[in-house]
Design a protein around this motif. Structure first.
Motif, PDB file in Angstrom:
ATOM      1  N   PHE B 157      -4.229   9.069 -15.326  1.00 48.31           N
ATOM      2  CA  PHE B 157      -3.509   7.975 -15.625  1.00 48.31           C
ATOM      3  C   PHE B 157      -2.910   7.651 -14.600  1.00 48.31           C
ATOM      4  O   PHE B 157      -1.742   6.649 -15.190  1.00 48.31           O
ATOM      5  CB  PHE B 157      -2.397   8.648 -16.418  1.00 48.31           C
ATOM      6  CG  PHE B 157      -1.288  10.028 -15.725  1.00 48.31           C
ATOM      7  CD1 PHE B 157      -1.903  11.201 -14.935  1.00 48.31           C
ATOM      8  CD2 PHE B 157       0.049   9.636 -14.787  1.00 48.31           C
ATOM      9  CE1 PHE B 157      -1.344  12.549 -14.344  1.00 48.31           C
ATOM     10  CE2 PHE B 157       0.176  10.265 -14.170  1.00 48.31           C
ATOM     11  CZ  PHE B 157       0.103  11.913 -14.131  1.00 48.31           C
ATOM     12  N   ARG B 158      -3.182   7.741 -13.349  1.00 51.52           N
ATOM     13  CA  ARG B 158      -2.719   6.951 -11.982  1.00 51.52           C
ATOM     14  C   ARG B 158      -3.822   6.705 -11.588  1.00 51.52           C
ATOM     15  O   ARG B 158      -4.550   7.737 -11.069  1.00 51.52           O
ATOM     16  CB  ARG B 158      -1.437   7.139 -10.756  1.00 51.52           C
ATOM     17  CG  ARG B 158      -0.308   7.824 -12.119  1.00 51.52           C
ATOM     18  CD  ARG B 158       0.749   6.279 -12.688  1.00 51.52           C
ATOM     19  NE  ARG B 158       1.724   7.109 -12.726  1.00 51.52           N
ATOM     20  CZ  ARG B 158       2.570   5.621 -13.500  1.00 51.52           C
ATOM     21  NH1 ARG B 158       2.133   4.956 -13.692  1.00 51.52           N
ATOM     22  NH2 ARG B 158       3.315   6.716 -14.049  1.00 51.52           N
ATOM     23  N   THR B 159      -4.526   5.751 -11.052  1.00 47.35           N
ATOM     24  CA  THR B 159      -5.710   4.969 -10.053  1.00 47.35           C
ATOM     25  C   THR B 159      -5.008   5.369  -8.785  1.00 47.35           C
ATOM     26  O   THR B 159      -3.932   6.125  -8.395  1.00 47.35           O
ATOM     27  CB  THR B 159      -5.927   4.552 -10.275  1.00 47.35           C
ATOM     28  OG1 THR B 159      -5.170   3.145  -9.706  1.00 47.35           O
ATOM     29  CG2 THR B 159      -6.565   4.014 -12.013  1.00 47.35           C
ATOM     30  N   ARG B 160      -5.746   5.676  -6.854  1.00 42.75           N
ATOM     31  CA  ARG B 160      -5.454   5.763  -5.908  1.00 42.75           C
ATOM     32  C   ARG B 160      -4.741   4.732  -5.657  1.00 42.75           C
ATOM     33  O   ARG B 160      -4.271   4.390  -5.409  1.00 42.75           O
ATOM     34  CB  ARG B 160      -6.901   5.425  -5.763  1.00 42.75           C
ATOM     35  CG  ARG B 160      -6.852   5.869  -4.275  1.00 42.75           C
ATOM     36  CD  ARG B 160      -8.034   5.640  -3.339  1.00 42.75           C
ATOM     37  NE  ARG B 160      -9.014   6.273  -3.474  1.00 42.75           N
ATOM     38  CZ  ARG B 160      -9.936   7.072  -2.231  1.00 42.75           C
ATOM     39  NH1 ARG B 160      -9.388   6.586  -1.240  1.00 42.75           N
ATOM     40  NH2 ARG B 160     -10.685   7.394  -3.070  1.00 42.75           N
ATOM     41  N   VAL B 161      -5.844   2.685  -6.554  1.00 44.08           N
ATOM     42  CA  VAL B 161      -4.935   2.165  -5.804  1.00 44.08           C
ATOM     43  C   VAL B 161      -3.953   1.741  -6.589  1.00 44.08           C
ATOM     44  O   VAL B 161      -2.937   0.859  -5.465  1.00 44.08           O
ATOM     45  CB  VAL B 161      -5.464   1.143  -6.871  1.00 44.08           C
ATOM     46  CG1 VAL B 161      -5.620  -0.765  -6.513  1.00 44.08           C
ATOM     47  CG2 VAL B 161      -7.198   0.741  -5.921  1.00 44.08           C
ATOM     48  N   GLU B 162      -3.192   1.952  -7.529  1.00 43.55           N
ATOM     49  CA  GLU B 162      -2.737   1.764  -8.337  1.00 43.55           C
ATOM     50  C   GLU B 162      -0.948   2.859  -7.368  1.00 43.55           C
ATOM     51  O   GLU B 162      -0.148   2.429  -7.306  1.00 43.55           O
ATOM     52  CB  GLU B 162      -1.767   2.406  -9.666  1.00 43.55           C
ATOM     53  CG  GLU B 162      -0.594   2.483 -10.223  1.00 43.55           C
ATOM     54  CD  GLU B 162      -1.157   2.534 -12.127  1.00 43.55           C
ATOM     55  OE1 GLU B 162      -0.288   2.463 -12.396  1.00 43.55           O
ATOM     56  OE2 GLU B 162      -2.262   2.890 -12.753  1.00 43.55           O
ATOM     57  N   MET B 163      -1.461   4.265  -7.520  1.00 45.60           N
ATOM     58  CA  MET B 163      -0.553   5.039  -6.364  1.00 45.60           C
ATOM     59  C   MET B 163      -0.604   4.373  -4.666  1.00 45.60           C
ATOM     60  O   MET B 163       0.300   4.483  -4.649  1.00 45.60           O
ATOM     61  CB  MET B 163      -1.076   6.207  -5.577  1.00 45.60           C
ATOM     62  CG  MET B 163      -0.834   6.822  -7.503  1.00 45.60           C
ATOM     63  SD  MET B 163       0.631   7.037  -8.386  1.00 45.60           S
ATOM     64  CE  MET B 163       1.411   7.559  -7.073  1.00 45.60           C
ATOM     65  N   PHE B 164      -1.595   4.060  -4.595  1.00 46.18           N
ATOM     66  CA  PHE B 164      -1.317   3.000  -2.909  1.00 46.18           C
ATOM     67  C   PHE B 164       0.084   2.197  -3.113  1.00 46.18           C
ATOM     68  O   PHE B 164       0.649   1.537  -2.561  1.00 46.18           O
ATOM     69  CB  PHE B 164      -2.464   2.540  -2.497  1.00 46.18           C
ATOM     70  CG  PHE B 164      -2.990   3.622  -1.366  1.00 46.18           C
ATOM     71  CD1 PHE B 164      -2.591   3.811  -0.085  1.00 46.18           C
ATOM     72  CD2 PHE B 164      -3.809   4.334  -1.694  1.00 46.18           C
ATOM     73  CE1 PHE B 164      -3.304   5.005   1.116  1.00 46.18           C
ATOM     74  CE2 PHE B 164      -4.330   5.657  -0.788  1.00 46.18           C
ATOM     75  CZ  PHE B 164      -3.967   6.304   0.453  1.00 46.18           C
ATOM     76  N   THR B 165      -0.165   1.395  -3.980  1.00 43.51           N
ATOM     77  CA  THR B 165       0.676   0.472  -4.251  1.00 43.51           C
ATOM     78  C   THR B 165       1.697   0.567  -4.566  1.00 43.51           C
ATOM     79  O   THR B 165       2.837   0.430  -3.706  1.00 43.51           O
ATOM     80  CB  THR B 165       0.292  -0.560  -5.788  1.00 43.51           C
ATOM     81  OG1 THR B 165      -1.206  -1.190  -5.688  1.00 43.51           O
ATOM     82  CG2 THR B 165       0.686  -1.243  -5.720  1.00 43.51           C
ATOM     83  N   ASN B 166       2.083   1.794  -5.166  1.00 42.15           N
ATOM     84  CA  ASN B 166       3.303   2.487  -5.093  1.00 42.15           C
ATOM     85  C   ASN B 166       4.104   3.130  -4.243  1.00 42.15           C
ATOM     86  O   ASN B 166       5.382   3.389  -4.197  1.00 42.15           O
ATOM     87  CB  ASN B 166       3.330   3.914  -6.473  1.00 42.15           C
ATOM     88  CG  ASN B 166       2.860   3.527  -7.742  1.00 42.15           C
ATOM     89  OD1 ASN B 166       3.749   2.330  -7.786  1.00 42.15           O
ATOM     90  ND2 ASN B 166       2.447   4.402  -8.442  1.00 42.15           N
ATOM     91  N   LEU B 167       2.618   3.771  -2.999  1.00 37.75           N
ATOM     92  CA  LEU B 167       3.385   4.524  -2.044  1.00 37.75           C
ATOM     93  C   LEU B 167       4.331   2.752  -1.135  1.00 37.75           C
ATOM     94  O   LEU B 167       5.147   3.046  -0.474  1.00 37.75           O
ATOM     95  CB  LEU B 167       1.650   4.814  -1.026  1.00 37.75           C
ATOM     96  CG  LEU B 167       1.830   5.938  -1.295  1.00 37.75           C
ATOM     97  CD1 LEU B 167       0.222   6.458  -0.680  1.00 37.75           C
ATOM     98  CD2 LEU B 167       2.992   6.366  -0.907  1.00 37.75           C
TER      99      LEU B 167
END
Lengths: 294, 277
Positions: B157-167
């Motif tokens: 439900f959260r890709t790595r790319v999405e989570m790095f963007t969130n970071l």
């Protein structure tokens, strides 16, 4: 008005308002009224252009101790704008700091800091330099060195120099024009020669009874100042044509005159006369005088 | 005008780069971040509490956010370091007299303050970047930084790319949080001439301000209520699928940017009128 290429002395006892005046001239504080002009530019209305032609030290020169002398000057040169690295080296050479340029300022002596202060004031090739008590904290040789540097800058670079000081001998040694202030009020201004010629003439007296002589002088209105010289004699300031009258009054009053030596008045005499005899300043002036004669 | 400000900013940055305490403060923050990270590893219950849902199914993003928010949150090292740093920016120059060397030159006073404010922002950027690198590295080494999936179904439900963007977003929010604190110090540094008093006042002044966030009347409007908002949202996004940045992020930037602008405007105003003795 300060003539171009001249060294102008700004005198006054401690607390007279010299530094405050300089701060106002440089826009560091605002006057309650009035204005100051540098090269015809009002410092409050056009501060950027007015300050372009000025270099200044206000009180003790302060620098970033964790930086070298050269780094400090480079930073200040960048703030002024248009100051090259070679200009930094040039002013370091001019004030004799080039060999120590890469040392951190925290290791500099007071004299070196003063010289670095002059160097930073020179960076942007100013037309006028304002120096507030430039010999403060310097030893006699440092004072002589500073005096030479100031004279050289005025003579070789054609820079007008405005020096504030309460050290009278110092000002007399370098300045052609002076202004005297007391309690924030301008008391006199003009060339040193004119001011001294116009006003004063000194008599150094050795008398049989100093105390009684002082009492006699207290009643003579034409004597503008009376100073006791370490209990050995008296020095007075009078008009030139009153010398014989002084002698006569003392004799009539029962005081023997052992010697009476006329002396051309110094700036110190003039200053004391104007300011009503500020003993503290006189003492410090004398100290410098003796130091400078070493 | 911009050229002048850039030139003055370079001077400020050069001074910062040459001062030992600039590095000491960064080291202090690194030490604090390391302690938070270490504590979380030693006491997994703390991590579980952060997860909020009882399970100790950690991911690297959550771990990184715990370290970062521990460093930047209201009472964190970043805040203290920033107040100490910014509180001395003008006061130390006024106290030592070096400000006179600057102001007797043809510079506008507001350029001086703007250059200091920009240099302060760059310094904040360095602090945030150091913390980001440190916490992301610790997160990746401890728990990996892969896609986040629902444990039972394996659905991502959260890709790595999405989570790095969130970071990235959360660290940008940290940057603004810490910069707002810096602007508080800068204003007090303009008002107070003694370095020690300016720093102490900044620290003493800050904590009651921080406390105001506990009152409903102040909470929506006070920047201290948003100090670790970015990291909190990030952490929640790692476990709740429906969580998004909006509308919190709008409120965050509205409050922080307004506060920064007010603090800078006051700093400019007071410095313009300041008498340099």
């Amino acid at each position: 008005m300060i003539p171009r290429g001249d060294i102008f002395g700004f005198l006054g006892p401690n607390g007279a308002g010299k530094t405050t005046t300089i701060r106002m001239m440089l826009g560091l504080i605002r006057p309650t009224s009035g204005s100051a002009f540098i090269n015809g530019l009002d410092i409050y209305k056009d501060p950027l252009n007015a300050l372009k032609c000025v270099g200044a030290i206000v009180e003790t020169p302060s620098f970033y101790g964790y930086l070298t002398g050269r780094e400090n000057l480079r930073l200040l040169g960048n703030i002024s704008g248009g100051v090259s690295g070679s200009r930094v080296d040039e002013v370091l050479e001019m004030v004799g700091l080039f060999p120590r340029a890469n040392d951190k300022v925290k290791g500099y002596s007071q004299g070196m800091r003063q010289r670095l202060g002059i160097a930073q004031a020179l960076l942007a090739r100013p037309e006028i330099i304002i120096l507030d008590e430039p010999t403060n904290g310097l030893d006699p040789s440092g004072i002589i060195e500073m005096r030479r540097l100031i004279k050289r800058l005025a003579a070789e670079q054609g820079i007008s120099i405005f020096i504030s000081s309460h050290l009278l001998h110092e000002i007399e040694a370098v300045c052609r024009h002076v202004a005297v202030i007391k309690n924030g009020t301008l008391m006199a201004q003009g060339s040193v020669d004119e001011l001294l010629k116009k006003e004063t003439f000194c008599l150094e007296l050795k008398v049989s009874n100093v105390k009684k002589a002082r009492e006699i002088f207290a009643g003579l209105k034409f004597i503008s100042s009376v100073r006791e010289e370490n209990g050995r004699g008296i020095e007075i300031t009078i008009a030139r044509d009153r010398v014989a009258e002084v002698n006569r009054r003392l004799v009539e009053g029962g005081v023997d005159v052992l010697s009476l030596i006329p002396r051309e008045a110094s700036l110190e005499d003039f200053f004391l006369e104007l300011t009503g005899g500020a003993s503290g300043d006189r003492a410090s002036g004398s100290t410098v005088g003796s130091g400078a004669n070493v | 005008m911009f050229e002048r400000i850039i030139s003055l900013t370079k001077v400020e940055l050069y001074k910062i780069s040459k001062q030992k305490y600039s590095y000491l403060l960064v080291l202090f923050i690194i030490f604090n971040a390391a302690l938070v990270g270490l504590g979380s590893r030693i006491f997994p219950a703390i991590m579980a509490a952060f997860r909020g849902e009882g399970g100790a199914q950690f991911d690297g993003y959550t771990f990184a956010s715990i370290i970062a928010s521990g460093t930047f949150s209201a009472a964190g090292a970043g805040t203290i370091a920033m107040l100490a740093f910014s509180g001395s920016m003008v006061a130390s120059e006024t106290e030592s007299g070096t400000i006179k060397n600057i102001l007797v030159r043809p510079v506008k006073r507001h350029h001086v303050i703007l250059s200091k404010a920009i240099a302060l922002f760059v310094y904040c950027l360095v602090i945030v970047a150091v913390t980001a690198v440190l916490s992301i590295t610790a997160g990746a080494l401890s728990y990996g930084m892969n896609d986040i999936a629902i444990q039972e179904t394996g659905e991502v439900f959260r890709t790595r790319v999405e989570m790095f963007t969130n970071l990235g977003i959360s660290f940008i929010m940290d940057l603004f949080s810490i910069y707002t604190v810096g602007c508080v110090g800068l204003l007090l540094s303009v008002l107070i001439n003694n370095t020690g008093w300016a720093v102490i006042t900044a620290l003493v002044f800050y904590f009651p301000v921080m406390f105001l966030k506990n009152f409903d009347i102040f909470n929506p409007w006070i920047f201290t209520a948003y100090m670790d908002k970015g990291q909190n949202i990030l952490r929640e996004m790692a476990i709740v699928k429906s969580k998004t940045w909006t509308p919190d992020i709008y409120h965050f930037f509205l409050v922080n940017i307004s506060t920064i602008l007010i603090l800078l405007a006051l700093s400019l105003l007071f410095f313009r009128e300041k008498e340099i003795n």
